[in-house]
Design a protein around this motif. Structure first.
Motif, mmCIF file in Angstrom:
data_model
loop_
_atom_site.group_PDB
_atom_site.id
_atom_site.type_symbol
_atom_site.label_atom_id
_atom_site.label_comp_id
_atom_site.label_asym_id
_atom_site.label_seq_id
_atom_site.Cartn_x
_atom_site.Cartn_y
_atom_site.Cartn_z
ATOM 1 N N VAL A 70 0.839 -1.201 0.000
ATOM 2 C CA VAL A 70 0.000 0.000 0.000
ATOM 3 C C VAL A 70 0.874 1.251 0.000
ATOM 4 C CG1 VAL A 70 -1.751 1.282 1.295
ATOM 5 C CG2 VAL A 70 -1.857 -1.221 1.176
ATOM 6 N N LYS A 71 0.502 2.219 -0.851
ATOM 7 C CA LYS A 71 1.179 3.510 -0.890
ATOM 8 C C LYS A 71 0.730 4.354 0.303
ATOM 9 C CE LYS A 71 1.112 3.556 -5.961
ATOM 10 N NZ LYS A 71 0.612 4.248 -7.154
ATOM 11 N N PRO A 72 1.612 5.198 0.845
ATOM 12 C CA PRO A 72 3.044 5.324 0.522
ATOM 13 C C PRO A 72 3.832 4.164 1.120
ATOM 14 C CG PRO A 72 2.487 6.762 2.341
ATOM 15 C CD PRO A 72 1.201 6.157 1.891
ATOM 16 N N PHE A 73 4.916 3.791 0.454
ATOM 17 C CA PHE A 73 5.692 2.642 0.892
ATOM 18 C C PHE A 73 7.169 3.018 0.961
ATOM 19 C CE2 PHE A 73 4.548 2.244 -3.633
ATOM 20 C CZ PHE A 73 5.772 2.544 -4.197
ATOM 21 N N SER A 74 7.906 2.203 1.674
ATOM 22 C CA SER A 74 9.356 2.371 1.762
ATOM 23 C C SER A 74 10.016 1.656 0.588
ATOM 24 C CB SER A 74 9.872 1.797 3.084
ATOM 25 O OG SER A 74 11.252 1.526 3.018
ATOM 26 N N LEU A 75 10.970 2.308 -0.037
ATOM 27 C CA LEU A 75 11.686 1.669 -1.144
ATOM 28 C C LEU A 75 12.441 0.430 -0.672
ATOM 29 C CD1 LEU A 75 13.038 4.816 -3.022
ATOM 30 C CD2 LEU A 75 11.226 3.270 -3.783
ATOM 31 N N LYS A 76 12.935 0.473 0.553
ATOM 32 C CA LYS A 76 13.635 -0.703 1.086
ATOM 33 C C LYS A 76 12.678 -1.877 1.239
ATOM 34 C CE LYS A 76 17.447 1.562 3.537
ATOM 35 N NZ LYS A 76 18.122 1.748 4.851
ATOM 36 N N GLU A 77 11.426 -1.588 1.612
ATOM 37 C CA GLU A 77 10.449 -2.672 1.722
ATOM 38 C C GLU A 77 10.119 -3.233 0.347
ATOM 39 O OE1 GLU A 77 6.115 -3.815 3.689
ATOM 40 O OE2 GLU A 77 6.812 -1.729 3.746
ATOM 41 N N VAL A 78 10.003 -2.357 -0.636
ATOM 42 C CA VAL A 78 9.794 -2.832 -2.005
ATOM 43 C C VAL A 78 10.913 -3.791 -2.396
ATOM 44 C CG1 VAL A 78 9.707 -2.171 -4.437
ATOM 45 C CG2 VAL A 78 8.504 -0.799 -2.742
ATOM 46 N N GLY A 79 12.159 -3.386 -2.128
ATOM 47 C CA GLY A 79 13.302 -4.235 -2.461
ATOM 48 C C GLY A 79 13.259 -5.566 -1.748
ATOM 49 N N ALA A 80 12.913 -5.544 -0.456
ATOM 50 C CA ALA A 80 12.865 -6.784 0.321
ATOM 51 C C ALA A 80 11.771 -7.715 -0.182
ATOM 52 C CB ALA A 80 12.646 -6.464 1.793
ATOM 53 N N ARG A 81 10.609 -7.150 -0.479
ATOM 54 C CA ARG A 81 9.510 -7.983 -0.974
ATOM 55 C C ARG A 81 9.813 -8.536 -2.360
ATOM 56 N NH1 ARG A 81 4.160 -7.314 1.469
ATOM 57 N NH2 ARG A 81 4.332 -6.053 3.360
ATOM 58 N N LEU A 82 10.442 -7.718 -3.202
ATOM 59 C CA LEU A 82 10.842 -8.205 -4.520
ATOM 60 C C LEU A 82 11.810 -9.376 -4.404
ATOM 61 C CD1 LEU A 82 11.538 -5.203 -6.929
ATOM 62 C CD2 LEU A 82 9.893 -7.051 -7.221
ATOM 63 N N GLU A 83 12.807 -9.200 -3.573
ATOM 64 C CA GLU A 83 13.802 -10.257 -3.404
ATOM 65 C C GLU A 83 13.156 -11.541 -2.914
ATOM 66 O OE1 GLU A 83 18.051 -11.080 -1.083
ATOM 67 O OE2 GLU A 83 16.982 -9.180 -0.808
ATOM 68 N N ALA A 84 12.223 -11.440 -1.969
ATOM 69 C CA ALA A 84 11.544 -12.622 -1.443
ATOM 70 C C ALA A 84 10.724 -13.315 -2.528
ATOM 71 C CB ALA A 84 10.648 -12.234 -0.270
ATOM 72 N N GLN A 85 10.001 -12.533 -3.330
ATOM 73 C CA GLN A 85 9.183 -13.125 -4.386
ATOM 74 C C GLN A 85 10.045 -13.790 -5.454
ATOM 75 O OE1 GLN A 85 5.986 -13.650 -4.551
ATOM 76 N NE2 GLN A 85 5.622 -12.642 -2.580
ATOM 77 N N ILE A 86 11.145 -13.146 -5.817
ATOM 78 C CA ILE A 86 12.021 -13.717 -6.838
ATOM 79 C C ILE A 86 12.657 -15.007 -6.335
ATOM 80 C CG2 ILE A 86 14.163 -13.337 -8.132
ATOM 81 C CD1 ILE A 86 13.330 -10.363 -8.314
ATOM 82 N N LYS A 87 13.043 -15.038 -5.071
ATOM 83 C CA LYS A 87 13.606 -16.273 -4.508
ATOM 84 C C LYS A 87 12.600 -17.408 -4.560
ATOM 85 C CE LYS A 87 17.113 -14.470 -1.321
ATOM 86 N NZ LYS A 87 17.497 -14.314 0.101
ATOM 87 N N ARG A 88 11.362 -17.108 -4.203
ATOM 88 C CA ARG A 88 10.337 -18.148 -4.247
ATOM 89 C C ARG A 88 10.096 -18.609 -5.683
ATOM 90 N NH1 ARG A 88 7.990 -19.060 0.456
ATOM 91 N NH2 ARG A 88 8.148 -17.486 2.094
ATOM 92 N N TYR A 89 10.054 -17.652 -6.596
ATOM 93 C CA TYR A 89 9.833 -17.976 -8.007
ATOM 94 C C TYR A 89 10.943 -18.877 -8.535
ATOM 95 C CZ TYR A 89 8.995 -17.025 -13.003
ATOM 96 O OH TYR A 89 8.748 -17.128 -14.348
ATOM 97 N N ARG A 90 12.149 -18.654 -8.084
ATOM 98 C CA ARG A 90 13.289 -19.442 -8.561
ATOM 99 C C ARG A 90 13.547 -20.680 -7.721
ATOM 100 N NH1 ARG A 90 18.044 -15.249 -10.394
ATOM 101 N NH2 ARG A 90 16.931 -14.295 -12.134
ATOM 102 N N GLY A 91 12.695 -20.924 -6.715
ATOM 103 C CA GLY A 91 12.827 -22.132 -5.919
ATOM 104 C C GLY A 91 13.982 -22.133 -4.956
#
Length: 229
Positions: free
Chosen positions: A101-122
């Motif tokens: 939800v906006k407004p958001f922290s850019l660091k949180e965006v980065g952390a959530r992206l990293e978590a999703q990509i890790k899951r996607y890549r197994g």
């Protein structure tokens, strides 16, 4: 890693782009839903940051078409000012993997992206990766084919791990070079020689070659007897 940003607010889009590129991501940007869907389908992405309120095509429609019509399972992190539970459930129902939800922290965006990509890549829970008769244990970094242990140099091991993350997908030369060598990109023949070494190790006992060269683009893993003519 490649991330597509679909956001029509110029300030938010610029902040996301600048932050992600500073963190080593390759990023591209679409400012409306129609172009966002076109870019999402035109390339292979590790994740998509998707605003909901977009001109041309809203984010929910884009995500639904991505899942139901294009059958893409790329992680989608939705960004929106809509913060009710019903809004979030609607987003998940249309195929979102996460919701911020906006407004958001850019660091949180980065952390959530990293978590999703890790899951996607197994990479979150999986300790072993398997393709055909090849087994890679990512915790011990050991490889075997039909039970035959393989001794691979570190770079070849990294190449195999990347290819096994998404069998059938074509990994571009630049993408592989960046994943394996980082910013210290090798000369034009280095990747080719490492792929050759990996092929030799995998086929040392006369097994079928599982690595297909897609000329002018890169490499992918193919199932036995499934090599394109």
């Amino acid at each position: 890693m490649k991330v597509l940003i679909v956001e029509d607010d110029p300030a938010i889009a610029a902040n996301l782009y600048d932050y992600l590129t500073s963190q080593g991501y390759q990023a591209d940007l679409a400012t409306n839903g129609t172009n966002g869907l076109r870019l999402a389908l035109a390339d292979t992405w590790d994740a998509i940051l998707l605003d909901l309120s977009l001109p041309g095509m809203d984010g929910l429609t884009l995500c639904r078409q991505l899942r139901e019509q294009a059958h893409r399972d790329t992680p989608v992190l939705m960004l929106t000012a809509r913060d009710t539970l019903d809004d979030k459930l609607t987003g998940f129902g249309h195929g979102a993997d996460d919701y911020l939800v906006k407004p958001f922290s850019l660091k949180e965006v980065g952390a959530r992206l990293e978590a999703q990509i890790k899951r996607y890549r197994g990479r979150v829970v999986a300790r072993q990766m398997r393709f055909a008769d090849v087994l890679l244990d990512v915790s011990t970094l050991t490889v075997a084919r039909s039970g035959r242990p393989l001794r691979l140099p570190p770079k070849c091991l990294q190449l195999l791990r990347i290819l096994m993350q998404d069998p059938g997908r074509v990994f571009g030369r630049t993408e592989l070079e960046t994943e394996v060598w980082g910013d210290a990109l090798p000369d034009s023949d280095t990747l080719r020689s490492h792929v050759y070494s990996l092929r030799r190790a995998l086929t040392a006992d006369g097994e079928e070659d599982l690595i297909e060269t897609v000329h002018g683009i890169g490499y992918r893993l193919v199932a036995p007897h499934a090599r394109a003519s």
